[in-house]
Structures are given as structure tokens and as C-alpha cells.
Enzyme design. Sequence first.
Site, mmCIF file in Angstrom:
data_model
loop_
_atom_site.group_PDB
_atom_site.id
_atom_site.type_symbol
_atom_site.label_atom_id
_atom_site.label_comp_id
_atom_site.label_asym_id
_atom_site.label_seq_id
_atom_site.Cartn_x
_atom_site.Cartn_y
_atom_site.Cartn_z
ATOM 1 C CE LYS A 47 -4.396 -1.435 2.003
ATOM 2 N NZ LYS A 47 -5.334 -1.283 3.106
ATOM 3 C CG ASP A 83 -9.116 0.920 3.898
ATOM 4 O OD1 ASP A 83 -9.986 0.134 3.471
ATOM 5 O OD2 ASP A 83 -7.911 0.619 3.958
ATOM 6 N N GLY A 107 -5.544 3.711 17.949
ATOM 7 C CA GLY A 107 -4.798 3.090 16.854
ATOM 8 C C GLY A 107 -4.467 4.077 15.757
ATOM 9 C CE1 TYR A 210 -12.994 -8.845 7.931
ATOM 10 C CE2 TYR A 210 -12.634 -6.477 8.057
ATOM 11 C CZ TYR A 210 -12.256 -7.722 7.602
ATOM 12 O OH TYR A 210 -11.133 -7.847 6.826
HETATM 13 P P1 NAD Z 1 -1.916 -2.100 11.833
HETATM 14 O O1 NAD Z 1 -1.022 -3.190 12.329
HETATM 15 O O2 NAD Z 1 -1.496 -1.258 10.699
HETATM 16 O O3 NAD Z 1 -2.207 -1.104 13.088
HETATM 17 C C1 NAD Z 1 -2.579 -1.610 14.341
HETATM 18 C C2 NAD Z 1 -2.796 -0.477 15.337
HETATM 19 O O4 NAD Z 1 -3.290 -1.040 16.550
HETATM 20 C C3 NAD Z 1 -1.529 0.287 15.718
HETATM 21 O O5 NAD Z 1 -1.842 1.634 15.972
HETATM 22 C C4 NAD Z 1 -1.097 -0.388 17.024
HETATM 23 O O6 NAD Z 1 -0.397 0.484 17.886
HETATM 24 C C5 NAD Z 1 -2.433 -0.739 17.641
HETATM 25 N N1 NAD Z 1 -2.354 -1.897 18.522
HETATM 26 C C6 NAD Z 1 -1.945 -3.153 18.190
HETATM 27 N N2 NAD Z 1 -2.024 -3.960 19.262
HETATM 28 C C7 NAD Z 1 -2.494 -3.203 20.281
HETATM 29 C C8 NAD Z 1 -2.799 -3.477 21.646
HETATM 30 N N3 NAD Z 1 -2.633 -4.692 22.175
HETATM 31 N N4 NAD Z 1 -3.267 -2.467 22.408
HETATM 32 C C9 NAD Z 1 -3.439 -1.238 21.882
HETATM 33 N N5 NAD Z 1 -3.175 -0.911 20.596
HETATM 34 C C10 NAD Z 1 -2.708 -1.896 19.815
HETATM 35 O O7 NAD Z 1 -3.303 -2.793 11.545
HETATM 36 P P2 NAD Z 1 -4.474 -2.284 10.540
HETATM 37 O O8 NAD Z 1 -4.223 -2.773 9.190
HETATM 38 O O9 NAD Z 1 -4.689 -0.837 10.780
HETATM 39 O O10 NAD Z 1 -5.725 -3.108 11.085
HETATM 40 C C11 NAD Z 1 -6.295 -2.816 12.356
HETATM 41 C C12 NAD Z 1 -7.688 -3.425 12.461
HETATM 42 O O11 NAD Z 1 -8.564 -2.804 11.525
HETATM 43 C C13 NAD Z 1 -7.762 -4.917 12.181
HETATM 44 O O12 NAD Z 1 -8.663 -5.487 13.076
HETATM 45 C C14 NAD Z 1 -8.312 -4.998 10.777
HETATM 46 O O13 NAD Z 1 -9.043 -6.193 10.568
HETATM 47 C C15 NAD Z 1 -9.240 -3.814 10.777
HETATM 48 N N6 NAD Z 1 -9.505 -3.287 9.419
HETATM 49 C C16 NAD Z 1 -10.806 -3.211 9.039
HETATM 50 C C17 NAD Z 1 -11.128 -2.707 7.794
HETATM 51 C C18 NAD Z 1 -12.579 -2.644 7.399
HETATM 52 O O14 NAD Z 1 -12.862 -2.362 6.227
HETATM 53 N N7 NAD Z 1 -13.495 -2.852 8.320
HETATM 54 C C19 NAD Z 1 -10.122 -2.258 6.933
HETATM 55 C C20 NAD Z 1 -8.796 -2.337 7.357
HETATM 56 C C21 NAD Z 1 -8.503 -2.859 8.621
#
Ligand code: NAD
Length: 262
Positions: A47, A83, A107, A210
Site C-alpha cells: 500500500k 478505507d 490506533g 468484523y
Molecule cells: P496495523 O497493524 O497497521 O495497526 C494496528 C494499530 O493497533 C496500531 O496503531 C497499534 O499500535 C495498535 N495496537 C496493536 N495492538 C495493540 C494493543 N494490544 N493495544 C493497543 N493498541 C494496539 O493494523 P491495521 O491494518 O490498521 O488493522 C487494524 C484493524 O482494523 C484490524 O482489526 C483490521 O481487521 C481492521 N480493518 C478493518 C477494515 C474494514 O474495512 N473494516 C479495513 C482495514 C482494517
Amino acid sequence: MHNNAFAKLGLNFAYLAFEITNDTLPAAVQSIRTLDMRGSNISMPNKQKILPLLDKLDPVAKMVGAVNTVVNDNGVLTGYTTDGTGFMKALADENLDIRGEKMTIAGAGGAGTAIEIQAAYDGVKEMSIFNIHDQTWENAERNVKIINEQTDCKAQLFDLADQDAFKREIADSAIYCDSTGVGMKPLEGKSLVNDPSFFHKDMIVFDTVYAPRTTKLMEVAQEAGVEHVFNGLGMMLEQGAEAFKLWTGKEMPVDYIRDLLF
Ligand code: NAD
């Protein structure tokens, strides 16, 4: 999602998946031009890596620093990120509008960044971002800087360890969003908020997770009597619908797709 929507609207498109690494990305992007594909989605780990390979960037994709959708207009490749628009559209689908409101979000990874930048760009008035001190902390700092410099939203970063600030900022917000993935495997059954008194009834609680459909955070919010509690399915569907529209110029039949697949 896309193939079913193409078939439903009688559009002569096909959506295919290819496994592309950082190393094969330049050739894959070139093949979009060579094969005259209409476009592409881009997932991790490409990405960010794709940015210098494109001809143009949508302003929000540029601010986010990531692209999940490419559109090919006669050999000119433009990168978008859907997104964040998917998140905003998922709220709009529920007749909810957070423009002019305050948002607290946990996050600042891929999903968090897209949501934060898009929400600020669209007119959220104030944003409190909470993060842990991991590899995404610098990204959270970058998001706050970009939002404050390039939008009318006032953003602030907090350490998630500061639970007093966390409770105070959520109490003052119209929406709390969790973009951390805490609540899905391997952290299923866990939540960053476990005390229902953090929430007020007339707010929105949005979890980007989800699977499972109902996370621990959502249960805590429901226990607090929160009116609007959502998982990430609406965002997932609408980020796809946004890409669909960029490629085809047509609205995805989202109700049909929701009933069929979700
Ligand atoms: P990522 O790894 O890029 O970011 C994760 C974030 O969560 C970071 O800010 C990290 O500091 C924080 N984090 C991780 N573990 C933690 C903990 N134990 N306590 C507190 N903070 C914590 O991940 P991402 O790609 O941003 O995905 C994050 C979530 O969003 C996932 O559950 C993913 O499935 C979901 N997501 C959903 C959609 C959608 O369309 N609904 C799209 C993208 C991602």
C-alpha cells in the site's frame, strides 16, 4: 463482492487476485498499463510501496501516504484510498454524520490512519488519537501533524496508558472508534475499554473488526446502553463500493451484496 456486483449490473469486468510482493510490484504495476486493466486494489505489504510507481495521487491518499485502489485512465495511473471514505459512508448508511463533532480513536496503523485523515478532511472538528508506544507511534505523530496543518480539524495524540485522559476524551466525544484489531484473533474477547461507564448512550461506538461480528468492545458499549454500535462490516463493504464506483462510474448495489455475502 466485485464479481457479484459486476454480474448484477451486467458489466463486462472481472476481478482477479494476484499475489504480489514488494519485489514484483513494479512489474505488476507496469502490467496494469500493458494489459490495459481498468484498475486494481492494493493490499499489504504494497500500500505504501506503490506510491512512487503511480502517475497521480488523490489528495487524501497523499495525506494518508497509502493507496488501496488504482484507476487506469488511458495509461495514467491514479492512486486512491477508500478505507477512510468507506468508514464515513458506513456511518452515512446509518444516517449518522460526525462532521463538526469530536472523535476519539484508538490506533494509528493502516486502518486508523485512513479513518483519521479522511474524517478530518471531511470536517470532523476535533480528534483525540490514542496509541501505544509501538512502531506506529511515529505514524500517529505524523497523522496529528498532517491533520493540524492541512485540515480545519484540531488533532491531539495521547498515550493509551493515560487511562484518565482516555476516559475523559471518550466522554467528550460523539464517536469512539477502535482501529487496533484488539478484539479479533489473537486478542478475541479483549477490549481497550472494559468499563461501560466510559461511554454515554447517545454516542457512536465503532469497531473496525468484523470477525467476530460482535466484539468485546461492542458488548461493553451495548451494556452501557450505547445507541449506535457497529463492527467493521459496513466499512469493508463501503470501501469496496467506493473502489467499484471509481472503476465503473456506477454505484455498487450494496444492499444486494450485503444480503448475498455479509
Ligand atoms: P496495523 O497493524 O497497521 O495497526 C494496528 C494499530 O493497533 C496500531 O496503531 C497499534 O499500535 C495498535 N495496537 C496493536 N495492538 C495493540 C494493543 N494490544 N493495544 C493497543 N493498541 C494496539 O493494523 P491495521 O491494518 O490498521 O488493522 C487494524 C484493524 O482494523 C484490524 O482489526 C483490521 O481487521 C481492521 N480493518 C478493518 C477494515 C474494514 O474495512 N473494516 C479495513 C482495514 C482494517
